[in-house]
Structures are given as structure tokens and as C-alpha cells.
Enzyme design. Structure first.
Site, PDB file in Angstrom:
ATOM      1  N   LYS A 350      21.802   6.629  22.561  1.00 34.61           N
ATOM      2  CA  LYS A 350      22.237   6.120  21.255  1.00 34.61           C
ATOM      3  C   LYS A 350      22.260   4.583  21.248  1.00 34.61           C
ATOM      4  O   LYS A 350      21.742   3.956  20.332  1.00 34.61           O
ATOM      5  CB  LYS A 350      23.639   6.682  20.962  1.00 34.61           C
ATOM      6  CG  LYS A 350      24.179   6.354  19.589  1.00 34.61           C
ATOM      7  CD  LYS A 350      25.131   7.426  19.111  1.00 34.61           C
ATOM      8  CE  LYS A 350      26.507   7.332  19.759  1.00 34.61           C
ATOM      9  NZ  LYS A 350      27.389   6.350  19.136  1.00 34.61           N
ATOM     10  N   SER A 351      22.851   4.002  22.269  1.00 33.02           N
ATOM     11  CA  SER A 351      22.967   2.536  22.307  1.00 33.02           C
ATOM     12  C   SER A 351      21.589   1.873  22.283  1.00 33.02           C
ATOM     13  O   SER A 351      21.369   0.887  21.581  1.00 33.02           O
ATOM     14  CB  SER A 351      23.695   2.097  23.582  1.00 33.02           C
ATOM     15  OG  SER A 351      25.016   2.534  23.552  1.00 33.02           O
ATOM     16  N   ARG A 451      38.530   1.761  11.803  1.00 33.52           N
ATOM     17  CA  ARG A 451      38.410   1.174  13.144  1.00 33.52           C
ATOM     18  C   ARG A 451      38.448  -0.356  13.082  1.00 33.52           C
ATOM     19  O   ARG A 451      38.011  -0.955  12.114  1.00 33.52           O
ATOM     20  CB  ARG A 451      37.131   1.691  13.802  1.00 33.52           C
ATOM     21  CG  ARG A 451      37.208   3.204  14.004  1.00 33.52           C
ATOM     22  CD  ARG A 451      35.988   3.759  14.652  1.00 33.52           C
ATOM     23  NE  ARG A 451      35.793   3.231  15.992  1.00 33.52           N
ATOM     24  CZ  ARG A 451      34.694   3.435  16.704  1.00 33.52           C
ATOM     25  NH1 ARG A 451      33.713   4.152  16.197  1.00 33.52           N
ATOM     26  NH2 ARG A 451      34.581   2.924  17.903  1.00 33.52           N
ATOM     27  N   SER A 501      34.054  -5.032  26.052  1.00 31.09           N
ATOM     28  CA  SER A 501      33.382  -4.269  24.997  1.00 31.09           C
ATOM     29  C   SER A 501      31.954  -4.741  24.814  1.00 31.09           C
ATOM     30  O   SER A 501      31.704  -5.910  24.487  1.00 31.09           O
ATOM     31  CB  SER A 501      34.147  -4.421  23.677  1.00 31.09           C
ATOM     32  OG  SER A 501      33.293  -4.091  22.601  1.00 31.09           O
ATOM     33  N   ASP A 649      32.706   6.239  27.170  1.00 30.43           N
ATOM     34  CA  ASP A 649      32.505   7.335  26.214  1.00 30.43           C
ATOM     35  C   ASP A 649      32.641   8.718  26.858  1.00 30.43           C
ATOM     36  O   ASP A 649      32.609   9.728  26.159  1.00 30.43           O
ATOM     37  CB  ASP A 649      31.111   7.221  25.569  1.00 30.43           C
ATOM     38  CG  ASP A 649      31.034   6.025  24.633  1.00 30.43           C
ATOM     39  OD1 ASP A 649      32.095   5.595  24.152  1.00 30.43           O
ATOM     40  OD2 ASP A 649      29.922   5.522  24.407  1.00 30.43           O
ATOM     41  N   LYS A 676      38.512   4.506  19.428  1.00 30.19           N
ATOM     42  CA  LYS A 676      37.154   5.056  19.279  1.00 30.19           C
ATOM     43  C   LYS A 676      37.098   5.861  17.976  1.00 30.19           C
ATOM     44  O   LYS A 676      37.933   5.670  17.105  1.00 30.19           O
ATOM     45  CB  LYS A 676      36.811   5.906  20.503  1.00 30.19           C
ATOM     46  CG  LYS A 676      36.707   5.091  21.789  1.00 30.19           C
ATOM     47  CD  LYS A 676      35.536   4.123  21.736  1.00 30.19           C
ATOM     48  CE  LYS A 676      35.476   3.227  22.943  1.00 30.19           C
ATOM     49  NZ  LYS A 676      34.471   2.171  22.818  1.00 30.19           N
TER      50      LYS A 676
HETATM   51  C1  S3P Z   1      28.545   0.924  22.612  1.00 28.66           C
HETATM   52  C2  S3P Z   1      29.614   0.372  23.264  1.00 28.66           C
HETATM   53  C3  S3P Z   1      30.868   1.079  23.509  1.00 28.66           C
HETATM   54  C4  S3P Z   1      30.719   2.571  23.290  1.00 28.66           C
HETATM   55  C5  S3P Z   1      29.945   2.915  22.065  1.00 28.66           C
HETATM   56  C6  S3P Z   1      28.561   2.310  22.127  1.00 28.66           C
HETATM   57  C7  S3P Z   1      27.324   0.112  22.409  1.00 28.66           C
HETATM   58  O1  S3P Z   1      31.834   0.592  22.592  1.00 28.66           O
HETATM   59  O2  S3P Z   1      32.000   3.168  23.228  1.00 28.66           O
HETATM   60  O3  S3P Z   1      29.816   4.321  21.941  1.00 28.66           O
HETATM   61  O4  S3P Z   1      26.269   0.690  22.090  1.00 28.66           O
HETATM   62  O5  S3P Z   1      27.391  -1.107  22.584  1.00 28.66           O
HETATM   63  P1  S3P Z   1      32.746  -0.678  22.952  1.00 28.66           P
HETATM   64  O6  S3P Z   1      31.826  -1.782  23.176  1.00 28.66           O
HETATM   65  O7  S3P Z   1      33.619  -0.906  21.769  1.00 28.66           O
HETATM   66  O8  S3P Z   1      33.504  -0.268  24.175  1.00 28.66           O
END
Ligand code: S3P
Length: 784
Positions: A350-351, A451, A501, A649, A676
Site C-alpha cells: 500500500k505504501s 485523525r 512517523s 501496522d 490509527k
Molecule cells: C504509512 C506510515 C505509517 C503506517 C501507515 C502507512 C506510510 O503511518 O501506519 O499505514 O505509508 O507512510 P505513520 O507514519 O503515521 O506511523
């Protein structure tokens, strides 16, 4: 499929019902003027719902009146208002718009002669509103205090008394124009009437109503009539109609509706329709030119944008996820199973999928993406860039072609950008949008709108961004002012992240691409580094010095090919599934094992999981491997805090593993889990307790008393159930839903998980894949 009525709807209905029960009928006598489709349907709905003690009607067509009386719908009827109207406390005008002024004259006469009280409620159902108000002004010296113009957005191709349906208005919108002259009781009672027949009431100013309806209803009808006319006028019209396929039929369905009515509407809303038509002409010319010029990229961009927007606006309006709008709520009914096995491929990361769209759009040249995750979150990012004028072909089986527009090529979106459930989209885009010359607004669904967004807004402001989190408490919608208005570019900053983060880090690095000078981000712990890796892969220099990451503003990105590996966060559900269930062995192919994401493997290994990696290679700048995991006796551990951001996650499913382990597992330093998609500490604890697991919530983590019985490694003891059965609510958090699904492998009874529709945000096809390896999930639509 079991259909359930939402609590909100039930309450609404109950409230109305209480009111209606309290006073037997809302009205003493309702007089409907015009027994066409809408008038007769409303009369029928009023009758069926007992909303008036008496019902009378006026219609020039005597047989309709006679039949309505004979059928018991009406107490009385006539072709002349004065014969039946006396004593009415509500008049509903349901005649063609052009005839409304004459009706007002009759009503005035009835008021003057004392047949009607001067505060008698008067409403209408016409498709235009300003001309109704103008007609009333022309007849009455001052607007009657009972006048509430209204417009039910409902209809059917068939017209007339015989086509009536009491359910015509159910779940349809009714626009009510609350005039300053109107008595508020009249407004409240009309609202009750419409709600009682199942409609959703929305207030709107008359002018605005007419402009909106000109575009959304009047123009499409005009075009439909016109297209049929165009084909009918051809010499070979017989052939034209004979071979007219689905497209023509679908498009012109509405041209079968009443010509007189549309004739009247077109004149009644003349100005707004002419301006909508002019605008349409401009769009038509643009498309004509693209075809003449054979401008394939621009034409694909336009068609793709329109196709996606068609799908998108429904979700945006309802603030719902992207998948099937009817599936606004779904449940998993899971029968316990005991083992999983097989070799499977997990959907794309996903990221990385999000970042492929962002950087591909901002690059020069074309970017081909394979393995793109067609989940709702990444699709929200895709749609946002389409909205900003980027041509993106696909997704087609995970394949995308992005025609990059360069660092300065984004265009302002005509509508607010809708991010659905996706925090990553909103936070990373905040950095990109803060640097654009134009203003932007970003919205999310109800979960995302809760959020925290100040975590990106505050440091962006330090860079000179003008950004407002306009929600209740530093939350979305986000409103961002363009640099053209601010008058100067963003400035690089040296910023220490308060939390590890990747979203904040990425947001600020992306903003740094357009900033003057250097942007340096220091993170307290390592967090996922996909942004840094992909920037480098697109030729943008990034300096990494331990936990300090820097970019210089003013560079460019060059498009290329991106292969998205399988998502380790999605793989985690299957890793835990195999680890906790007797005799299991699963192989997950080509999963991304970027060291900033492999916390889940490290933690499971510390818990004595049997995990091995093979076929290690690199895909698009990211390391990947096949992961094989076999059942083992897990043991409880104290989770090292430095692993928390690397498995952020995966904790929901790790809690399931901990419940099956022997002894206590303690998680600390994980406060981030509380912000989250849900408060994952509280929500998981609630679910675990429902299933009989003892756990203690702490401020920044969870202590779980594992129920595993241990044993020698050659004597795997994980066959005993550790969970009971029960009903779990996922709080519409995809990872909570999938985690409790995995628990079914060690459950004694059925587990029902409510609110699983958001699984599609990150893992489309999860239930099918889980069933394929041996679980037993039945998906049930519980939408209203
Ligand atoms: C993500 C970072 C994480 C993760 C999210 C995806 C990203 O969040 O929990 O599902 O793609 O950069 P945080 O950066 O807020 O920890």
C-alpha cells in the site's frame, strides 16, 4: 443476504413515529392540486401513512378524481379548487410549473373568502423554484407565511394517476426552500411529512436549487431529447433505431418522459439552463478538438477522469469507502478452522502504491507501475491526481501508466480532493499541495476526519505553508492556500519529528522538493523509508545520515518503471495464521522485506515462530523474498521498543499471536496505535476480552496473558482453542477485522466480525484468499 436497518434510520423512524403517534394525524385536511405521477404518489403515501385525517384533490381530468374517490384514496375531489379546499391546512401544488400562478390566484381567492386560513400551509413539487416564488409574489401582496416551496428529486418515465406509487419518494432527496417569510412550524411540519414518506430532506436556497438542477437534471433531459431528435431526423432513421444499441437506449431513457412538463421546465428555468448549455458547448468543442488532433494522452485523461469521477462522487457524497456503495456495512461470519496451507501471492504494498502515483505524476515522462494495489486507499490517491489533471491509464490487473506532468504541472482540482479512509494519502498530499500555486481542500470519510492532521500541518506552517485543519480538533477537512496567493515559496526547515512517523517524514520531504534551501528531518527511530528510496529511484538526490534525511528544493523527477512488491503488512495476517495453527505451512511469494518494515518478522521470531526467507531478490529498488512460515509453539515476550515503528501496522495481528503464545506479552512505546484507523489498543483489547483473553490496556501499549500451553518444538501444542466465540466490532478498521479473522484458527466457536467493508482499503480479496488456504469465512452484506 440479510438486510438490516441502521440504528440512525431506526431512531429517525422512531422519532417520527413517536410524533405521529402522539397526534394521530399531522394534518386535518390535505388538498392535492394535480393528480399526476408526483401528486397522486404523494397523496397515496399520505393516505398509507395516515398523515392526514382527510384527503381531497383538484384535477381537471375528471376520471382520475372519480377513480381516486372510488378507490378510497380521496374523501372528495373536483376540477375547481373552491369546491373542495375549505378547511384544508396543507395544499400541495403538483401541476406543471407554468400553471402554478393560476393556482396561487385560486388559493388567494379562497383565503380572501375565508375558505382557507391565511396561515394555511402551501407547498409544491415543481422542478424549478425561483419562478414559483416569483409567481407567489405576483399574486399575494406579501408571501403567505405558510408557503414552503419544495422539490422531491424523484420521478419515473411513466406519468399520470395510474403510475402512482406510495414508495416513490423512499430514500429520495427532497429539497425544501426555507423562505425568510415562512413560519417555522410550517417548515418543521413539511419536513415531518416528507420524512414520514421515507424521503431525505435538504434545505437549499431557490437560486442555488435552480442552478444545480439545471446541470444535474434539466441539461441531461434536454440532451436526451435532443439526441433522439437528431437520430429521428436522419433519412435512415429506421436503421438508426433498429441498430441503436445499449448506449443510445441508456442515454435516452429519460427522453420518454412528459414533453409538456419539460417544455415548461425549460422555460421556467431559462437562464440557468442556457448557461449550463453554454458550458456544455465548451466541453463538447474541447472533446471535438481532441479527436481531430488525435490527442490520445489528453483524450485518455479526460475519459479516465470522467469514468473515475462517475464512480467517485457517490462515495464522496456519502463519505463511504470506494467499493460497492451498497456494501456500506458488511460482516464476516467465521466458522473455526484449524490449519492453513498453500503458496499464495499477497496484493501489492500500500505504501509503495501511494508513492508510485505521487512521484509518477510529478515526474517528467511516463511511469509504468506493475503490482499496484487496487485497494481503496491507493485508489483515493490515484483519483486525487486525476482530479489535478494527471492522465493515468488503468488500473488494469495492477498495471498503471502514469503520464507525468512534471514538478510544476499539477492543476487545481475543481472539487475538494476526497481521500476516503486513507491517512497516507491525506498526510503525504498535504506536503505536495502546500507547495502548489493553487488552493486545495482535502476531505476524508468519517474515520479519517477524526485523525490528527496538525502533526503535518504544524511543521508545514513552519515552512511557510498556509494550511488550516478545519475539523473539530486539528482534523480534516484541510484547507490549503496556494503559493500564488501567499506570494513566496516554502522554506526548507530542520525538523525533529516528535514521533517516528513515515507519513510526517514523507509529507515534509515532499514539501521540501519545492522549498528554498534544504529540508532536513530527524526521526527518533527508523520508520519506513519508501519515500526516500523512490525519490532516489526517480533521480532525486536524498541524503541519509543515520536518522537525518535531507532534500534540496528545486530538483526534478524522471519517470520510470516501478514494480510494487507484495505488502508485508497484509502478509502478516497469513504469517500469524500459519504460526498459530497446528500443522500449518504457508509460503507467501515475493513479499517486500524492506528492513524498515520487517519488525513483524523480528517480533515473531523472538516469539519462537518458524519463519524462513528464500528467493531473495530486488524489485524496483526494494528487497523482496518468499516467506515460509510453519506452526510452532509461540512464547510471550517483551517487545523491544525499537521494533515498534518497524511493525506499526502489524500489532493487531501480533496481539492474536500473543494470545496464542505461552506466557505474557508486553507491548510498550506504541502510543501511535491509538491514532490509527481506530484506537487499535482499545479496540483490540475489547475484542480480545470478548473472545476470553485476559489483557491490560496501558497508556502506550497492551499486556496480554497468552493462553498457549507450550511444549517441545517437535511436539507442537497449538491445536487447543484459546479463543471463545463471539461478536466483534472492528470499528470499521480493516486491520482489526482481518486480525480477528485469524483468531478463528484457534477459536472454539463461531466469530462474527462487524464492519469489515474497509478491508478493501488495503486488502481486496482477503476473505477469498483466506478461504483458499483453509479458513472458513462467509461474507454477509449488512448494509441498509
Ligand atoms: C504509512 C506510515 C505509517 C503506517 C501507515 C502507512 C506510510 O503511518 O501506519 O499505514 O505509508 O507512510 P505513520 O507514519 O503515521 O506511523
Amino acid at each position: 443476504m440479510r438486510k438490516v436497518v441502521s440504528r440512525q434510520q431506526k431512531n429517525q423512524k422512531n422519532n417520527n413515529q413517536t410524533f405521529l403517534n402522539a397526534q394521530p394525524s399531522l394534518f386535518k385536511q390535505v388538498c392535492v392540486i394535480g393528480l399526476g405521477l408526483i401528486g397522486a404518489s404523494l397523496a397515496q403515501a399520505i393516505k398509507d401513512n395516515g398523515l392526514s385525517e382527510r384527503l381531497v384533490a383538484v384535477d381537471r381530468h375528471a376520471p382520475s378524481i372519480e377513480e381516486a374517490i372510488k378507490q378510497g384514496l380521496l374523501e372528495a375531489g373536483s376540477s375547481t379548487l373552491s369546491e373542495v379546499v375549505a378547511g384544508s391546512d396543507l395544499i400541495i401544488i403538483a401541476v406543471p410549473v407554468q400553471a402554478v400562478q393560476a393556482v396561487f390566484m385560486d388559493i388567494k381567492q379562497a383565503m380572501d373568502s375565508g375558505q382557507l386560513a391565511s396561515d394555511c400551509m402551501i407547498t409544491d413539487v415543481c422542478s424549478t423554484k425561483t419562478n414559483i416564488i416569483d409567481a407567489a409574489k405576483a399574486v399575494f401582496t406579501s408571501l403567505p407565511i405558510g408557503l414552503v416551496p419544495a422539490h422531491p428529486i424523484a420521478g419515473a418515465e411513466n406519468s399520470g394517476y395510474h403510475a402512482r406509487r406510495a414508495t416513490l419518494f423512499a430514500n429520495h432527496s427532497v429539497i425544501i426552500c426555507e423562505l425568510p417569510t415562512t413560519n417555522y412550524v410550517a417548515i418543521a411540519k413539511l419536513r415531518l411529512l416528507w420524512e414520514a414518506v421515507g424521503a431525505k430532506v435538504m434545505p437549499m436556497e431557490a437560486n442555488h436549487h435552480d442552478a444545480i438542477l439545471a446541470h444535474t437534471s434539466h441539461l441531461p433531459h434536454l440532451l436526451a431529447f435532443n439526441l433522439v431528435e437528431q437520430l429521428a431526423s436522419h433519412d435512415d432513421n429506421l436503421d438508426m433505431f433498429r441498430y441503436a444499441a445499449g448506449g443510445f437506449r441508456d442515454f435516452t431513457r429519460i427522453a420518454a418522459s412528459d414533453p409538456k412538463m419539460w417544455h415548461d421546465i425549460f422555460f421556467a428555468n431559462q437562464n440557468a439552463i442556457v448557461s449550463a448549455l453554454d458550458e456544455y458547448g465548451v466541453y463538447l468543442q474541447t472533446m471535438r478538438q481532441l479527436i481531430i488532433d488525435k490527442d490520445s494522452t489528453a483524450l485518455m485523461g479526460l475519459l479516465g477522469r470522467a469514468q473515475a469521477a462517475r464512480r467517485h462522487f457517490g462515495h464522496m457524497l456519502a463519505s463511504t469507502p470506494y467499493t460497492d456503495t451498497s456494501a456500506m456495512s458488511a460482516s464476516y461470519i467465521i466458522t473455526p478452522s484449524t490449519t492453513v496451507s498453500g503458496t499464495i501471492t499477497i496484493p501489492g504494498d500500500k505504501s509503495i502504491s501511494h508513492r508510485s502515483i505521487m512521484l509518477g505524476s510529478l515526474a517528467t515522462g511516463v511511469t509504468h507501475v506493475t503490482g499496484f494495489l487496487e485497494g481503496e486507499d491507493a485508489l483515493a490517491t490515484l483519483q486525487a491526481f486525476r482530479d489535478m489533471g494527471v492522465t493515468i491509464e488503468g488500473p488494469d490487473n495492477g498495471n498503471l501508466t502514469i503520464h507525468g506532468v512534471g514538478m510544476n504541472g499539477l492543476k487545481p482540482s475543481k472539487t475538494p480532493l476526497y481521500m476516503g479512509n486513507s491517512g497516507t494519502s491525506m498526510r503525504l498530499l498535504a506536503g505536495i499541495l502546500a507547495a502548489q500555486p493553487f488552493d486545495s481542500v482535502m476531505l476524508g470519510d468519517t474515520s479519517l476526519n477524526k485523525r490528527p492532521m496538525e502533526r503535518v500541518a504544524a511543521p508545514l506552517r513552519m515552512m511557510g505553508a498556509v494550511i488550516q485543519s478545519t475539523g473539530h480538533s486539528g482534523t480534516a477537512p484541510l484547507s490549503i492556500t496556494g503559493r500564488d496567493t501567499v506570494g513566496k515559496p516554502l522554506q526548507g526547515i530542520d525538523y525533529e519529528l516528535p514521533v517516528a512517523s513515515a507519513q510526517i517524514k514523507s509529507c515534509l520531504l515532499l514539501a521540501g522538493l519545492w522549498s528554498e534551501g534544504t529540508t532536513t528531518i530527524t526521526q527518533p527511530e527508523v520508520s519506513r523509508d519508501h519515500t526516500e528510496r523512490m525519490l532516489s529511484a526517480f533521480g532525486y538526490p536524498v541524503t541519509v545520515d543515520g536518522n537525518r534525511i535531507s532534500v534540496e528544493g528545486g530538483g526534478t523527477l524522471v519517470g520510470g518503471d516501478i514494480a510494487v512488491p507484495a505488502d508485508i503488512s497484509s502478509a502478516a495476517f497469513f504469517m500469524v495464521a500459519a504460526a498459530i495453527s497446528q500443522g500449518s505451512e504457508l509460503t507467501l511469494t515475493q513479499v517486500g522485506i524492506n528492513p524498515t518494515r520487517t519488525g513483524v518478522i523480528d517480533i515473531l521470531k523472538l516469539m519462537n515462530a518458524d519463519i524462513s526467507l528464500s528467493n531473495n531478490t530486488h524489485v524496483g529498488g526494494e528487497p523482496v523474498a518468499d516467506i515460509t512460515i510453519r506452526a510452532s509453539n509461540l512464547v510471550g515476550i517483551e517487545i523491544p521498543e525499537h521494533l515498534v515503528p518497524l511493525a506499526i501496522d502489524e500489532f493487531p495481528v501480533l496481539f492474536i499471536a500473543a494470545s496464542c503464545a505461552q506466557g505474557r506479552t508486553v507491548l510498550t512505546g506504541a502510543k501511535e496505535l491509538r491514532v490509527k484507523e481506530s484506537d487499535r489498543i482499545a479496540v483490540m483489547a475489547e475484542g480480545l476480552q470478548t473472545l476470553g483473553i485476559e489483557c491490560t490496556v496501558t497508556e502506550d501499549g497492551l499486556i496480554i496473558e497468552g493462553k498457549g500451553t507450550g511444549g517441545q518444538d517437535d511436539q507442537i501444542n497449538n491445536s487447543q482453542p484459546v479463543f471463545g466465540g463471539g461478536q466483534i466490532t472492528s470499528h470499521h478498521d480493516h486491520r482489526i477485522a482481518m486480525s480477528f479473522t485469524v483468531a478463528s484458527l484457534r477459536a472454539s466457536e463461531q466469530i462474527i466480525i462487524e464492519g469489515v467493508e474497509t478491508v478493501n482499503t488495503s486488502f481486496p480479496g482477503f476473505a477469498e484468499l483466506a478461504n483458499q488456504v483453509g479458513m472458513s469465512i462467509q461474507v454477509e452484506d449488512t448494509s441498509i
